[in-house]
Write a protein that holds these residues in place. Sequence first.
Motif, PDB file in Angstrom:
ATOM      1  N   SER A  69       0.831  -1.204   0.000  1.00 18.05           N
ATOM      2  CA  SER A  69       0.000   0.000   0.000  1.00 18.05           C
ATOM      3  C   SER A  69       0.867   1.257   0.000  1.00 18.05           C
ATOM      4  CB  SER A  69      -0.925  -0.005   1.212  1.00 18.05           C
ATOM      5  OG  SER A  69      -1.677   1.187   1.282  1.00 18.05           O
ATOM      6  N   ILE A  70       1.942   1.238   0.788  1.00 18.05           N
ATOM      7  CA  ILE A  70       2.854   2.389   0.859  1.00 18.05           C
ATOM      8  C   ILE A  70       3.507   2.631  -0.501  1.00 18.05           C
ATOM      9  CG2 ILE A  70       5.049   3.195   1.830  1.00 18.05           C
ATOM     10  CD1 ILE A  70       4.211   1.849   4.480  1.00 18.05           C
ATOM     11  N   LEU A  71       3.960   1.556  -1.140  1.00 17.07           N
ATOM     12  CA  LEU A  71       4.588   1.678  -2.455  1.00 17.07           C
ATOM     13  C   LEU A  71       3.619   2.257  -3.487  1.00 17.07           C
ATOM     14  CD1 LEU A  71       6.561  -1.665  -2.480  1.00 17.07           C
ATOM     15  CD2 LEU A  71       7.561   0.527  -3.079  1.00 17.07           C
ATOM     16  N   THR A  72       2.365   1.859  -3.380  1.00 14.05           N
ATOM     17  CA  THR A  72       1.351   2.343  -4.322  1.00 14.05           C
ATOM     18  C   THR A  72       1.056   3.822  -4.128  1.00 14.05           C
ATOM     19  OG1 THR A  72       0.312   0.149  -4.439  1.00 14.05           O
ATOM     20  CG2 THR A  72      -1.036   2.039  -5.119  1.00 14.05           C
ATOM     21  N   HIS A  73       0.956   4.256  -2.875  1.00 14.71           N
ATOM     22  CA  HIS A  73       0.505   5.623  -2.594  1.00 14.71           C
ATOM     23  C   HIS A  73       1.639   6.632  -2.369  1.00 14.71           C
ATOM     24  CE1 HIS A  73      -3.102   3.173  -1.507  1.00 14.71           C
ATOM     25  NE2 HIS A  73      -3.706   4.165  -2.137  1.00 14.71           N
ATOM     26  N   HIS A  74       2.815   6.158  -1.978  1.00 15.76           N
ATOM     27  CA  HIS A  74       3.913   7.080  -1.664  1.00 15.76           C
ATOM     28  C   HIS A  74       5.196   6.793  -2.438  1.00 15.76           C
ATOM     29  CE1 HIS A  74       1.652   8.675   1.769  1.00 15.76           C
ATOM     30  NE2 HIS A  74       1.398   7.418   2.116  1.00 15.76           N
ATOM     31  N   GLY A  75       5.452   5.516  -2.703  1.00 14.85           N
ATOM     32  CA  GLY A  75       6.737   5.114  -3.245  1.00 14.85           C
ATOM     33  C   GLY A  75       7.474   4.282  -2.203  1.00 14.85           C
ATOM     34  N   TYR A  76       8.688   3.872  -2.536  1.00 14.37           N
ATOM     35  CA  TYR A  76       9.475   3.041  -1.616  1.00 14.37           C
ATOM     36  C   TYR A  76       9.996   3.891  -0.457  1.00 14.37           C
ATOM     37  CZ  TYR A  76      13.153   0.012   0.200  1.00 14.37           C
ATOM     38  OH  TYR A  76      13.945  -0.758   1.022  1.00 14.37           O
ATOM     39  N   PRO A  77       9.702   3.495   0.786  1.00 16.53           N
ATOM     40  CA  PRO A  77      10.152   4.285   1.940  1.00 16.53           C
ATOM     41  C   PRO A  77      11.606   4.000   2.293  1.00 16.53           C
ATOM     42  CG  PRO A  77       8.840   2.420   2.682  1.00 16.53           C
ATOM     43  CD  PRO A  77       8.863   2.356   1.179  1.00 16.53           C
ATOM     44  N   GLY A  78      12.494   4.677   1.589  1.00 18.35           N
ATOM     45  CA  GLY A  78      13.925   4.493   1.801  1.00 18.35           C
ATOM     46  C   GLY A  78      14.614   5.819   2.031  1.00 18.35           C
ATOM     47  N   GLU A  79      15.856   5.898   1.596  1.00 17.61           N
ATOM     48  CA  GLU A  79      16.677   7.083   1.863  1.00 17.61           C
ATOM     49  C   GLU A  79      16.069   8.363   1.309  1.00 17.61           C
ATOM     50  OE1 GLU A  79      21.123   8.714   0.659  1.00 17.61           O
ATOM     51  OE2 GLU A  79      20.837   6.546   0.883  1.00 17.61           O
ATOM     52  N   GLN A  80      15.512   8.313   0.096  1.00 20.86           N
ATOM     53  CA  GLN A  80      14.977   9.522  -0.521  1.00 20.86           C
ATOM     54  C   GLN A  80      13.709  10.018   0.178  1.00 20.86           C
ATOM     55  OE1 GLN A  80      13.067  11.024  -4.751  1.00 20.86           O
ATOM     56  NE2 GLN A  80      14.550   9.370  -4.825  1.00 20.86           N
ATOM     57  N   LEU A  81      12.812   9.099   0.543  1.00 15.42           N
ATOM     58  CA  LEU A  81      11.518   9.513   1.075  1.00 15.42           C
ATOM     59  C   LEU A  81      11.493   9.683   2.589  1.00 15.42           C
ATOM     60  CD1 LEU A  81       8.930   7.487  -1.054  1.00 15.42           C
ATOM     61  CD2 LEU A  81       9.843   9.771  -1.433  1.00 15.42           C
ATOM     62  N   ILE A  82      12.201   8.799   3.313  1.00 14.66           N
ATOM     63  CA  ILE A  82      12.132   8.889   4.782  1.00 14.66           C
ATOM     64  C   ILE A  82      13.505   9.069   5.433  1.00 14.66           C
ATOM     65  CG2 ILE A  82      10.013   7.509   4.831  1.00 14.66           C
ATOM     66  CD1 ILE A  82      11.729   5.184   5.977  1.00 14.66           C
ATOM     67  N   GLY A  83      14.558   9.166   4.617  1.00 16.30           N
ATOM     68  CA  GLY A  83      15.886   9.427   5.169  1.00 16.30           C
ATOM     69  C   GLY A  83      16.513   8.245   5.857  1.00 16.30           C
TER      70      GLY A  83
END
Length: 325
Positions: free
Chosen positions: A184-198
């Motif tokens: 769900s996160i990947l669909t709505h936000h993208g991969y939660p990694g360095e770029q998105l969540i640091g």
Amino acid sequence: MIKSARFLQVIFLLACFQSKAQTNYLDYHSKVIACEQLIAEEQFTKAIEGLDSLFNQYEFSFLREIKLATELSAHTEDYETSLKFIQLGIQGGWSMKSIKKSKTLAPLQDRQAWSKIESDYDSLHQIFLSRLNIPLRTQVHKMIKKDQKMALGVLLRITQKAQDKYAKNKFAPHSEQQLQLLDSILTHHGYPGEQLIGNRVWTYVILSHHNSISLSYNSEDTLYDQLRPKLLTALRRGELSPYELAQMDDWRAAALTGHDSTSVGFIGKILSESDFKIANENRSAIGLRSIELRNKLIDIEDSTGLNLYLPKGWQKGKIMSDDHK
């Protein structure tokens, strides 16, 4: 005249949008590999110039490459450039504690400009924080804490039979919920990694845990296969690095073969020259340097004392096939 100006403005905005839409971080990683090849040839100045150009081309640069450029600049005693990269690194989340740990960067602290780095640290770090999705970061942090707690339950079981039972009955259902949430996160936000969540660790650890539950479970698992196309999209968008995807894939390969096989050479065994070739093909497909180049970079680290920020968690030295050990 006003209509003409507005028309030009629309054209400019469309051009910017198309440029951003067409950004493919596989190109970014191929340019990093070209710089690493220069490092392997000890052409450090050219490698620094290549990395500097890269940072100017992309809106987001991975901290690993910024650290690499900083290390190389200090090694060549180009302290002014090294200090510039440190500022960029702090904006990318590089902590002062980590900066001060580097022996190569120690001479920078004697430079007059160092005091400005320290005085500007908070404002530079604030730039890093301002680009993050903080609610998403908080959500994923809760997920990894829960994951680590559940994984600890496996370690607390003494016998293999007890561990397998816990993994099947307790950890697997928990992990399935985690992957559904990540989907769900990947669909709505993208991969939660360095770029998105640091943070580049939390999400790939969750996925690596899922991919290493057991031979029987992972042989039948379809959740990761369903998720992987979205991970490849995230890779192309620069949300996910090749190093993270490589570990996820390798844990799955290791789990499916009792650690007798590997996808990219991070985890598991490379038994033959054929395995070696397949590992290199898999590495190339996700923007990861060849095994041969990694081995050359290990030699450079050994001869210069440089830290080239190569993954060493599971493969501490050179990666060799059993045929050549």
